[in-house]
Scaffold this motif. Structure first.
Motif, PDB file in Angstrom:
ATOM      1  N   MET A 174     -25.000  33.430 -23.611  1.00 59.11           N
ATOM      2  CA  MET A 174     -24.191  32.092 -23.321  1.00 59.11           C
ATOM      3  C   MET A 174     -25.172  30.944 -23.796  1.00 59.11           C
ATOM      4  O   MET A 174     -26.288  31.062 -23.287  1.00 59.11           O
ATOM      5  CB  MET A 174     -23.572  31.875 -21.884  1.00 59.11           C
ATOM      6  CG  MET A 174     -22.943  30.432 -21.697  1.00 59.11           C
ATOM      7  SD  MET A 174     -22.257  30.392 -20.088  1.00 59.11           S
ATOM      8  CE  MET A 174     -22.111  28.621 -20.301  1.00 59.11           C
ATOM      9  N   LYS A 175     -25.000  29.754 -24.336  1.00 57.31           N
ATOM     10  CA  LYS A 175     -25.817  28.843 -24.603  1.00 57.31           C
ATOM     11  C   LYS A 175     -25.802  27.762 -23.732  1.00 57.31           C
ATOM     12  O   LYS A 175     -24.498  27.074 -23.658  1.00 57.31           O
ATOM     13  CB  LYS A 175     -25.750  28.535 -26.189  1.00 57.31           C
ATOM     14  CG  LYS A 175     -26.171  29.586 -26.936  1.00 57.31           C
ATOM     15  CD  LYS A 175     -25.752  29.334 -28.423  1.00 57.31           C
ATOM     16  CE  LYS A 175     -26.145  30.193 -29.221  1.00 57.31           C
ATOM     17  NZ  LYS A 175     -26.327  29.948 -30.765  1.00 57.31           N
ATOM     18  N   SER A 206     -19.722  41.950 -17.291  1.00 54.38           N
ATOM     19  CA  SER A 206     -21.045  42.276 -17.580  1.00 54.38           C
ATOM     20  C   SER A 206     -21.826  42.266 -16.131  1.00 54.38           C
ATOM     21  O   SER A 206     -21.377  41.393 -15.456  1.00 54.38           O
ATOM     22  CB  SER A 206     -21.647  41.242 -18.584  1.00 54.38           C
ATOM     23  OG  SER A 206     -21.722  40.007 -17.878  1.00 54.38           O
ATOM     24  N   PRO A 207     -22.970  42.975 -16.047  1.00 54.53           N
ATOM     25  CA  PRO A 207     -23.739  42.854 -14.676  1.00 54.53           C
ATOM     26  C   PRO A 207     -24.252  41.409 -14.318  1.00 54.53           C
ATOM     27  O   PRO A 207     -24.146  41.149 -13.299  1.00 54.53           O
ATOM     28  CB  PRO A 207     -24.824  43.840 -15.179  1.00 54.53           C
ATOM     29  CG  PRO A 207     -24.432  44.658 -16.212  1.00 54.53           C
ATOM     30  CD  PRO A 207     -23.291  43.866 -17.124  1.00 54.53           C
ATOM     31  N   ASN A 208     -24.649  40.587 -15.387  1.00 54.87           N
ATOM     32  CA  ASN A 208     -25.065  39.248 -15.120  1.00 54.87           C
ATOM     33  C   ASN A 208     -23.769  38.270 -14.662  1.00 54.87           C
ATOM     34  O   ASN A 208     -23.996  37.812 -13.560  1.00 54.87           O
ATOM     35  CB  ASN A 208     -25.641  38.676 -16.077  1.00 54.87           C
ATOM     36  CG  ASN A 208     -27.115  38.988 -16.467  1.00 54.87           C
ATOM     37  OD1 ASN A 208     -27.601  39.540 -15.699  1.00 54.87           O
ATOM     38  ND2 ASN A 208     -27.572  38.908 -17.601  1.00 54.87           N
ATOM     39  N   ALA A 209     -22.801  38.495 -15.232  1.00 55.36           N
ATOM     40  CA  ALA A 209     -21.652  37.770 -14.649  1.00 55.36           C
ATOM     41  C   ALA A 209     -21.079  38.257 -13.184  1.00 55.36           C
ATOM     42  O   ALA A 209     -20.589  37.419 -12.698  1.00 55.36           O
ATOM     43  CB  ALA A 209     -20.318  37.851 -15.755  1.00 55.36           C
ATOM     44  N   GLN A 210     -21.052  39.550 -13.122  1.00 54.36           N
ATOM     45  CA  GLN A 210     -20.763  40.059 -11.634  1.00 54.36           C
ATOM     46  C   GLN A 210     -21.598  39.771 -10.798  1.00 54.36           C
ATOM     47  O   GLN A 210     -21.440  39.296  -9.635  1.00 54.36           O
ATOM     48  CB  GLN A 210     -20.509  41.613 -11.892  1.00 54.36           C
ATOM     49  CG  GLN A 210     -19.651  41.889 -12.604  1.00 54.36           C
ATOM     50  CD  GLN A 210     -17.949  41.687 -12.149  1.00 54.36           C
ATOM     51  OE1 GLN A 210     -17.777  41.749 -10.832  1.00 54.36           O
ATOM     52  NE2 GLN A 210     -17.416  41.054 -13.003  1.00 54.36           N
ATOM     53  N   ILE A 239     -27.164  32.602 -15.926  1.00 58.09           N
ATOM     54  CA  ILE A 239     -26.049  32.009 -17.001  1.00 58.09           C
ATOM     55  C   ILE A 239     -26.462  32.040 -18.212  1.00 58.09           C
ATOM     56  O   ILE A 239     -25.605  32.567 -19.118  1.00 58.09           O
ATOM     57  CB  ILE A 239     -25.776  30.686 -16.215  1.00 58.09           C
ATOM     58  CG1 ILE A 239     -25.096  30.675 -15.052  1.00 58.09           C
ATOM     59  CG2 ILE A 239     -24.688  29.917 -17.501  1.00 58.09           C
ATOM     60  CD1 ILE A 239     -24.961  29.410 -14.309  1.00 58.09           C
ATOM     61  N   GLY A 240     -27.616  31.685 -18.740  1.00 56.66           N
ATOM     62  CA  GLY A 240     -27.866  31.817 -19.996  1.00 56.66           C
ATOM     63  C   GLY A 240     -28.206  33.123 -20.589  1.00 56.66           C
ATOM     64  O   GLY A 240     -28.054  33.409 -21.930  1.00 56.66           O
ATOM     65  N   LYS A 241     -27.985  34.154 -19.821  1.00 50.02           N
ATOM     66  CA  LYS A 241     -28.381  35.613 -20.222  1.00 50.02           C
ATOM     67  C   LYS A 241     -26.848  36.228 -20.258  1.00 50.02           C
ATOM     68  O   LYS A 241     -26.528  37.190 -20.542  1.00 50.02           O
ATOM     69  CB  LYS A 241     -29.185  36.422 -19.478  1.00 50.02           C
ATOM     70  CG  LYS A 241     -30.596  36.191 -19.626  1.00 50.02           C
ATOM     71  CD  LYS A 241     -31.257  36.856 -18.865  1.00 50.02           C
ATOM     72  CE  LYS A 241     -32.918  36.785 -19.021  1.00 50.02           C
ATOM     73  NZ  LYS A 241     -33.685  37.580 -18.186  1.00 50.02           N
ATOM     74  N   LEU A 242     -25.864  35.371 -19.947  1.00 53.17           N
ATOM     75  CA  LEU A 242     -24.276  35.883 -20.064  1.00 53.17           C
ATOM     76  C   LEU A 242     -24.060  36.394 -21.594  1.00 53.17           C
ATOM     77  O   LEU A 242     -23.899  35.545 -22.225  1.00 53.17           O
ATOM     78  CB  LEU A 242     -23.238  34.796 -19.372  1.00 53.17           C
ATOM     79  CG  LEU A 242     -23.420  34.677 -17.887  1.00 53.17           C
ATOM     80  CD1 LEU A 242     -22.541  33.667 -17.700  1.00 53.17           C
ATOM     81  CD2 LEU A 242     -23.120  35.812 -17.100  1.00 53.17           C
TER      82      LEU A 242
END
Length: 147
Positions: A1-2, A113-117, A50-53
């Motif tokens: 995500m940007k 995704s793991p980051n979103a979870q 968030i930036g890595k979603l």
């Protein structure tokens, strides 16, 4: 995500919002209780996640975000640099505010995704740590169980 990099660099505080209504249109305010204030390193860590979603494909949903953030440059509560509302049903996030260029306004993210979870777990943990209703700092109405 940007995310808008200049706004991320300027952020010193995040508010975590348990969204109870809206926004119906991009740029409208989120309605809900602020369940946490993340400062300094905690805010930076959240914005890094968030930036890595990762991106995703669209899912059918009426955009019903359960969680949101407001990013601030100043601890005194001045207007937010940007706001973001996350819908884990359609895998879409809306960003708006003075620091957000139009192309970043609507983005897809992989909610599984793991980051979103991890992010959703942090949101939920923040809500559980909030003092009970009727106590100073507590919510004014009960939270739902979804997203």
């Amino acid at each position: 995500m940007k995310l808008p990099s200049h706004a991320v660099a300027a952020t010193t505080r995040l508010e975590v919002v348990r969204v109870t209504a809206g926004p119906e249109f991009l740029g409208e305010p989120m309605t809900g209780d602020v369940v946490a204030h993340w400062h300094g390193p905690e805010a930076v860590a959240a914005l890094t996640v968030i930036g890595k979603l990762p991106t995703s494909t669209p899912n059918l949903c009426a955009f019903a975000p359960g969680w949101g953030i407001r990013a601030y440059a100043h601890p005194d509560g001045a207007a937010p640099l940007f706001e973001a509302a996350f819908c884990y049903g359609c895998d879409e996030v809306w960003l708006w505010g003075p620091a957000v260029p139009e192309p970043l306004g609507r983005q897809l993210f992989d909610a599984s995704s793991p980051n979103a979870q991890y992010l959703r777990m942090r949101f939920r943990t923040a809500a559980r740590e909030l003092p009970a209703a009727g106590h100073p700092g507590g919510p004014t109405e009960p939270y739902g169980t979804a997203p």
